[in-house]
Motif scaffolding. Structure first.
Motif, mmCIF file in Angstrom:
data_model
loop_
_atom_site.group_PDB
_atom_site.id
_atom_site.type_symbol
_atom_site.label_atom_id
_atom_site.label_comp_id
_atom_site.label_asym_id
_atom_site.label_seq_id
_atom_site.Cartn_x
_atom_site.Cartn_y
_atom_site.Cartn_z
ATOM 1 N N ALA A 84 0.830 -1.206 0.000
ATOM 2 C CA ALA A 84 0.000 0.000 0.000
ATOM 3 C C ALA A 84 0.865 1.257 0.000
ATOM 4 C CB ALA A 84 -0.920 -0.003 1.218
ATOM 5 N N ARG A 85 1.991 1.214 0.701
ATOM 6 C CA ARG A 85 2.887 2.375 0.733
ATOM 7 C C ARG A 85 3.499 2.647 -0.645
ATOM 8 N NH1 ARG A 85 5.035 0.309 6.046
ATOM 9 N NH2 ARG A 85 4.150 1.661 7.660
ATOM 10 N N SER A 86 3.665 1.576 -1.438
ATOM 11 C CA SER A 86 4.286 1.743 -2.751
ATOM 12 C C SER A 86 3.310 2.295 -3.783
ATOM 13 C CB SER A 86 4.841 0.401 -3.240
ATOM 14 O OG SER A 86 3.785 -0.494 -3.575
ATOM 15 N N GLY A 87 2.011 2.201 -3.506
ATOM 16 C CA GLY A 87 1.011 2.645 -4.464
ATOM 17 C C GLY A 87 0.843 4.154 -4.444
ATOM 18 N N LEU A 88 0.537 4.725 -5.599
ATOM 19 C CA LEU A 88 0.321 6.164 -5.706
ATOM 20 C C LEU A 88 -1.170 6.423 -5.847
ATOM 21 C CD1 LEU A 88 3.200 7.103 -8.179
ATOM 22 C CD2 LEU A 88 3.172 7.337 -5.691
ATOM 23 N N ARG A 89 -1.738 7.089 -4.853
ATOM 24 C CA ARG A 89 -3.159 7.439 -4.901
ATOM 25 C C ARG A 89 -3.280 8.956 -4.841
ATOM 26 N NH1 ARG A 89 -2.568 3.149 -1.891
ATOM 27 N NH2 ARG A 89 -2.165 4.416 -0.061
ATOM 28 N N GLY A 90 -4.275 9.470 -5.523
ATOM 29 C CA GLY A 90 -4.474 10.904 -5.544
ATOM 30 C C GLY A 90 -4.955 11.440 -4.210
ATOM 31 N N GLU A 91 -4.962 12.745 -4.074
ATOM 32 C CA GLU A 91 -5.392 13.384 -2.832
ATOM 33 C C GLU A 91 -6.873 13.166 -2.567
ATOM 34 O OE1 GLU A 91 -4.306 17.451 -2.960
ATOM 35 O OE2 GLU A 91 -2.145 17.070 -2.871
ATOM 36 N N GLU A 92 -7.619 12.794 -3.591
ATOM 37 C CA GLU A 92 -9.056 12.590 -3.433
ATOM 38 C C GLU A 92 -9.402 11.128 -3.175
ATOM 39 O OE1 GLU A 92 -11.551 14.909 -3.275
ATOM 40 O OE2 GLU A 92 -9.825 16.233 -3.129
ATOM 41 N N SER A 93 -8.499 10.410 -2.526
ATOM 42 C CA SER A 93 -8.787 9.021 -2.193
ATOM 43 C C SER A 93 -8.298 8.711 -0.786
ATOM 44 C CB SER A 93 -8.120 8.054 -3.189
ATOM 45 O OG SER A 93 -6.713 8.069 -3.039
ATOM 46 N N THR A 94 -8.883 7.687 -0.205
ATOM 47 C CA THR A 94 -8.482 7.227 1.119
ATOM 48 C C THR A 94 -8.492 5.709 1.104
ATOM 49 O OG1 THR A 94 -9.001 7.348 3.484
ATOM 50 C CG2 THR A 94 -10.859 7.280 1.984
ATOM 51 N N LEU A 95 -7.617 5.081 1.891
ATOM 52 C CA LEU A 95 -7.483 3.627 1.869
ATOM 53 C C LEU A 95 -7.994 3.015 3.163
ATOM 54 C CD1 LEU A 95 -6.367 0.967 0.655
ATOM 55 C CD2 LEU A 95 -4.167 1.519 1.724
ATOM 56 N N VAL A 96 -8.797 1.954 3.010
ATOM 57 C CA VAL A 96 -9.299 1.191 4.155
ATOM 58 C C VAL A 96 -8.979 -0.281 3.942
ATOM 59 C CG1 VAL A 96 -11.308 0.544 5.513
ATOM 60 C CG2 VAL A 96 -11.190 2.834 4.515
ATOM 61 N N PHE A 97 -8.332 -0.890 4.928
ATOM 62 C CA PHE A 97 -8.150 -2.332 4.930
ATOM 63 C C PHE A 97 -9.392 -2.987 5.517
ATOM 64 C CE2 PHE A 97 -3.753 -0.852 4.911
ATOM 65 C CZ PHE A 97 -3.169 -1.702 3.985
ATOM 66 N N ILE A 98 -9.821 -4.091 4.909
ATOM 67 C CA ILE A 98 -10.964 -4.855 5.413
ATOM 68 C C ILE A 98 -10.459 -6.211 5.871
ATOM 69 C CG2 ILE A 98 -13.179 -5.909 4.852
ATOM 70 C CD1 ILE A 98 -13.527 -3.714 2.715
ATOM 71 N N ASP A 99 -10.698 -6.544 7.128
ATOM 72 C CA ASP A 99 -10.275 -7.819 7.693
ATOM 73 C C ASP A 99 -11.473 -8.754 7.727
ATOM 74 O OD1 ASP A 99 -9.327 -9.963 9.096
ATOM 75 O OD2 ASP A 99 -8.718 -8.839 10.881
#
Length: 369
Positions: A84-99
């Motif tokens: 996830a740290r290596s991925g480039l996401r724009g400022e208009e996105s947020t990341l959620v992990f689902i367990d």
């Protein structure tokens, strides 16, 4: 705002259903949702597929069917963080992990790293990180409700957790909890009321429908219910642990030692006659069997109990059918009890409520008008 999701446990029953709903309910479609979902990561117990640009529906379905293709093998959950740290996401996105796993210690530490070392969020249907960790870790994980959603750890995501957590913030102390909040054990005990049904056949049916844990003993030993009881108590601010719960298993403990699921299910036939007699006896008393949970928090040392009991047929718990759950929560503001009733098991409702938790984690949720 795009919500990127990385689903761990995507090849399990809940994970597969969640992936199906995300695509088939249109969560990924920006024409339907102002805050669309983008599936960027999927993980089984051995392989993971990650693409910051998004994983297509076809790729996702292939992965959930264990056709891994270009997926990579991994050896520890922390590797998902590195990807996830290596991925480039724009400022208009947020990341959620689902367990959507049933893992213990590895996921406890993974959850803690996500919350304390990254800006990302977590939604969990896995109750172990919030029930098996120590109380300090529970507090550290759950202190920011905009980054950590755990409603699905109890009653497949019904409002029990949110009601108790809100009550704590509102200074409405929890006094007593009584109820049945194992959809699996509710399905089993109510199924025994049908003439001719046996314990072994009802448990097998519950397993085939996906109502049980991956190994059904994790329902019948009472520990799954006990973990839920710990989650409820902790959400109310009670610093308790699993060791504080007095648990009486649904079946004799010697049957719980069998590791093989097939043999475990087959061995239950030896208990059929005893459960039939117990059900007949309860019926003669105007009662039914229910697997009942109780918290009494009115004293300095809370009492937490789980056991199979006879309850009157015409009582709130006696009237439960199938996988329905009911909890009566008595608080200062609700001295006669606040009732939460909902299906407590099932892949569809669990996946739906994971998606509901995802909505709560949107930092800037917008609705289509």
């Amino acid at each position: 705002m795009i919500q990127d999701v990385y689903i761990i446990g995507a090849t399990g029953k809940v994970g597969r259903e969640l992936v199906r709903q995300i695509f088939e309910k249109g969560d990924t479609d920006p024409n339907i949702h102002a805050n669309p979902t983008r599936v960027v990561g999927l993980a089984s117990s051995t392989h993971t597929l990650y693409s910051p640009q998004g994983i297509s529906q076809g790729q996702a379905y292939a992965f959930t069917n264990r056709s891994y293709g270009s997926a990579q093998r991994y050896y520890h959950p922390d590797e998902h963080l590195e990807r996830a740290r290596s991925g480039l996401r724009g400022e208009e996105s947020t990341l959620v992990f689902i367990d959507a796993t049933a893992l213990g210690e590895p996921m406890i530490q993974f959850h803690l790293r996500v919350i304390e070392e990254t800006p990302h969020g977590i939604v969990t249907a896995n109750k172990n990180p919030v029930a098996l960790s120590d109380y300090d870790t529970f507090q550290r994980l759950t202190q920011d409700s905009r980054r950590y959603g755990y409603r699905c750890s109890v009653m497949a995501g019904a409002e029990a957790v949110t009601f108790v957590r809100d009550g704590r913030d509102l200074n409405d102390p929890l006094y007593v909890v009584e109820g049945c909040f194992s959809g699996t054990n509710g399905y089993i005990t109510s199924g025994l009321e049908d003439d001719g049904r046996t314990l072994s056949s009802v448990v097998k049916e519950a397993y085939d429908k996906g109502y049980t844990e991956p190994h059904p003993r994790d329902d019948l030993n009472g520990l799954d219910v006990a973990r839920k009881l710990v989650v409820i108590a902790r959400s109310a601010g009670l610093p308790v642990a699993l060791k504080d719960v007095v648990v009486t298993p649904l079946i004799p403990e010697e049957y719980l030692l069998e590791d093989d699921v097939g043999r475990f299910l087959g061995n239950l036939a030896k208990l059929d006659e005893g459960f039939r007699e117990r059900m007949v006896n309860a019926r003669s008393n105007g009662s039914v069997l229910r697997y009942v949970t109780r918290i009494d928090a009115r004293s300095e040392n809370p009492i937490l109990e789980v056991s199979l009991q006879e309850v009157p047929r015409d009582s709130p718990l006696g009237g439960l059918e199938g996988a329905m759950n009911k909890i009566v929560l008595t608080t200062e503001a609700y001295p006669k009890g606040y009732v939460v009733e909902a299906p407590g098991a099932g892949l569809e409702v669990t996946a739906l409520n994971i998606r509901r938790d995802l909505l709560d984690l949107l930092p800037e949720r917008r609705n289509e008008i």
